[in-house]
Design an enzyme around this catalytic site. Structure first.
Site, PDB file in Angstrom:
ATOM      1  N   GLY A  70      39.973  30.147  53.320  1.00 38.70           N
ATOM      2  CA  GLY A  70      39.987  31.223  54.298  1.00 38.70           C
ATOM      3  C   GLY A  70      38.784  32.109  54.082  1.00 38.70           C
ATOM      4  N   GLY A  71      38.828  33.315  54.650  1.00 40.86           N
ATOM      5  CA  GLY A  71      37.678  34.202  54.534  1.00 40.86           C
ATOM      6  C   GLY A  71      37.471  34.732  53.137  1.00 40.86           C
ATOM      7  N   GLY A  73      39.576  33.377  50.096  1.00 43.56           N
ATOM      8  CA  GLY A  73      39.932  32.453  49.026  1.00 43.56           C
ATOM      9  C   GLY A  73      39.752  30.992  49.379  1.00 43.56           C
ATOM     10  N   VAL A  75      41.502  27.186  48.082  1.00 40.56           N
ATOM     11  CA  VAL A  75      42.687  26.684  47.411  1.00 40.56           C
ATOM     12  C   VAL A  75      42.516  25.200  47.121  1.00 40.56           C
ATOM     13  CG1 VAL A  75      45.191  26.460  47.512  1.00 40.56           C
ATOM     14  CG2 VAL A  75      44.069  28.388  48.638  1.00 40.56           C
ATOM     15  N   LYS A  90      44.207  28.860  43.366  1.00 49.09           N
ATOM     16  CA  LYS A  90      43.434  29.673  44.306  1.00 49.09           C
ATOM     17  C   LYS A  90      42.345  30.431  43.574  1.00 49.09           C
ATOM     18  CE  LYS A  90      43.961  33.459  47.650  1.00 49.09           C
ATOM     19  NZ  LYS A  90      44.924  34.333  48.340  1.00 49.09           N
ATOM     20  N   ASP A 186      52.311  42.064  55.506  1.00 49.13           N
ATOM     21  CA  ASP A 186      51.596  41.108  56.368  1.00 49.13           C
ATOM     22  C   ASP A 186      52.502  39.917  56.692  1.00 49.13           C
ATOM     23  OD1 ASP A 186      49.480  40.230  57.907  1.00 49.13           O
ATOM     24  OD2 ASP A 186      48.514  39.149  56.258  1.00 49.13           O
TER      25      ASP A 186
END
Length: 466
Positions: A70-71, A73, A75, A90, A186
């Site tokens: 992702g932006g 992290g 994995v 991660k 979130d």
């Protein structure tokens, strides 16, 4: 909008157990919605000097391939040496490793997830720094299944029993988090994982708030001009940067239930700021209005409306209470479905059959186990002539096992009065025995005829003879 990224966000939202080898199997990636990574191209960032593929992290996690990124992290799938189990490792994206805000969020995610012990929250195994590279890492359980985001990708609503089960599991996971002093902040479909074994887990505590962390408000994570969260699933107080509590997470639970029932969230405008404004000012349409094609239990309607109340103090305050209400709804729905599978037939009993003291309802047998056809009562034997004063015996009731067969056909005996069982043929009419007066009349006519013939014959003989 700058948000913390976890293994299960965006393309990396599903930690699916993949095939062994240098890369994750294409089938597993397609099932999980993870961007494909070709053989030999495990690290799409050539500027990254530290590629974990093929390496061992912290001396105990042997990396076999990348699951996604992702932006913030990246994995990897790894094997934990000595325990022979698969884990998800991660790390921070190379371009963000020197950002203090990203580092703080990364460590806070580890602290938050490490506090919680629940079968409905992703389990964190380890967190630390790799001795060889100095890189921060988090090791957590691998999950087989799909995210709720993938489940709802086609816009089709879920069946109510599944909605209630998933929502109750989410609420139980949040109850454990809140009891541990952690606010998720979130909650969204990408952060809910539907495991292949039927379990449900809450993921991604990247922007979680530790309730007892008094130093948080002065940290750059929550400075002005940063709104943390996802607009379509943010509470009104979070959208307006007011203090948030457990009820903010429960507001998101209401939004998730709404989307699972209807197939779409109540507030989706295509613009982040307009969506935030709708969260603050607009009321979500009732479930029955948004999904007129299905029957919504009144209790579920009231629960969702209370969870989506704009004022935090007017919402349910405990996630455990929400879970209990959802469990009750699930039981009530099962009972209603069970009652719909029962059959009740009103039948008038024939005269002379005693009325039962209780109504009996039996389950409808499966099609493969239908009761045998009812036997029609045999015709009654002819009754010889009797004196008028002698009583006539009642007709036989029927086959000796007729009563058992009627029960197998799920008949409910009720009521009273004359009538014939609709599943039984009416007994044949009994021939009427001749009366005494009828016999005397026919004898007189016969005697008169004989006398007449004899007289006629005598007259002929006399005339011929003489």
């Amino acid at each position: 909008m700058d948000r913390a990224i976890h293994v299960h966000r965006g393309g990396a939202r599903a930690g699916v157990l993949a095939a062994r080898g240098d890369s994750v199997s294409a089938r597993a990636r397609e099932h999980a919605g993870i961007p494909s990574v070709t053989q030999g191209d495990h690290d799409p960032h050539p500027e990254d000097p530290i590629s974990l593929s093929g390496r061992t992290v912290a001396g105990r996690y042997r990396v076999v391939g990348m699951l996604g990124e992702g932006g913030i992290g990246k994995v990897y799938e790894a094997e934990q040496i000595g325990l022979d189990r698969q884990v998800a490792v991660k790390v921070i994206q190379p371009k963000r490793r020197n950002d203090p805000v990203t580092t703080q969020r990364f460590l806070r995610e580890a602290r938050a997830a490490g506090r919680i012990s629940s079968p409905h929250v992703v389990t964190l195994f380890d967190c630390g720094t790799d001795d060889g590279t100095g890189e921060l890492y988090i090791a957590m359980e691998m999950l087989l299944g799909q995210s709720l985001l993938s489940r709802l990708a086609d816009g089709e609503p879920m069946e109510l029993p599944e909605v209630l089960r998933v929502a109750a599991s989410i609420a139980r996971g949040l109850a454990a988090a809140h009891d541990a002093g952690v606010l998720h902040r979130d909650l969204k479909p990408a952060n809910i994982f539907l495991c292949a074994d039927g379990n449900v887990k809450v993921l991604d505590f990247g922007i979680a708030k530790l309730i007892d962390d008094r130093a948080e408000e002065g940290e750059p994570l929550t400075q002005v001009n940063r709104v943390l969260g996802t607009p379509m699933y943010m509470s009104p107080e979070a959208a307006t940067r007011r203090p948030v509590g457990p009820s903010a997470d429960l507001y998101a639970v209401g939004l998730l239930i709404y989307e699972m029932v209807v197939g779409a969230p109540p507030f989706r405008t295509g613009n982040a700021w307009k969506t935030l404004e709708a969260q603050v000012k607009e009321q979500a349409p009732p479930l029955g209005q948004a999904a007129p094609w299905r029957t919504i239990p009144e209790k579920l309607e009231r629960l969702v409306q209370s969870l989506l109340h704009k004022r935090p103090e007017q919402r349910p305050q405990r996630a455990s209470d929400v879970a209990a209400t959802l469990d009750e709804l699930s039981v009530e729905l099962k009972m209603q479905n069970s009652a719909a599978d029962r059959t009740e037939v009103e039948v008038r009993l024939p005269e002379g059959v005693p009325e039962p003291t209780a109504r009996i309802i039996t389950e409808r047998p499966p099609s493969s186990e239908r009761a045998p056809e009812l036997h029609t009562p045999p015709p009654a034997a002819e009754v010889p002539a009797q004196e008028p004063s002698a009583p006539i015996d009642p007709p036989p009731i029927g086959h000796p096992h007729e009563e058992d067969e009627l029960m197998a056909a799920t008949t409910v005996w009720a009521g009273s009065g004359a009538g014939v069982h609709p599943a039984r043929s009416a007994p044949p009419s009994r021939p009427t025995a001749p009366t005494r007066s009828g016999l005397n009349g026919r004898g007189l006519w016969l005697a008169a005829a004989i006398v007449g013939v004899l007289v006629f014959a005598a007259v002929l003989v006399v005339r011929i003879w003489f």
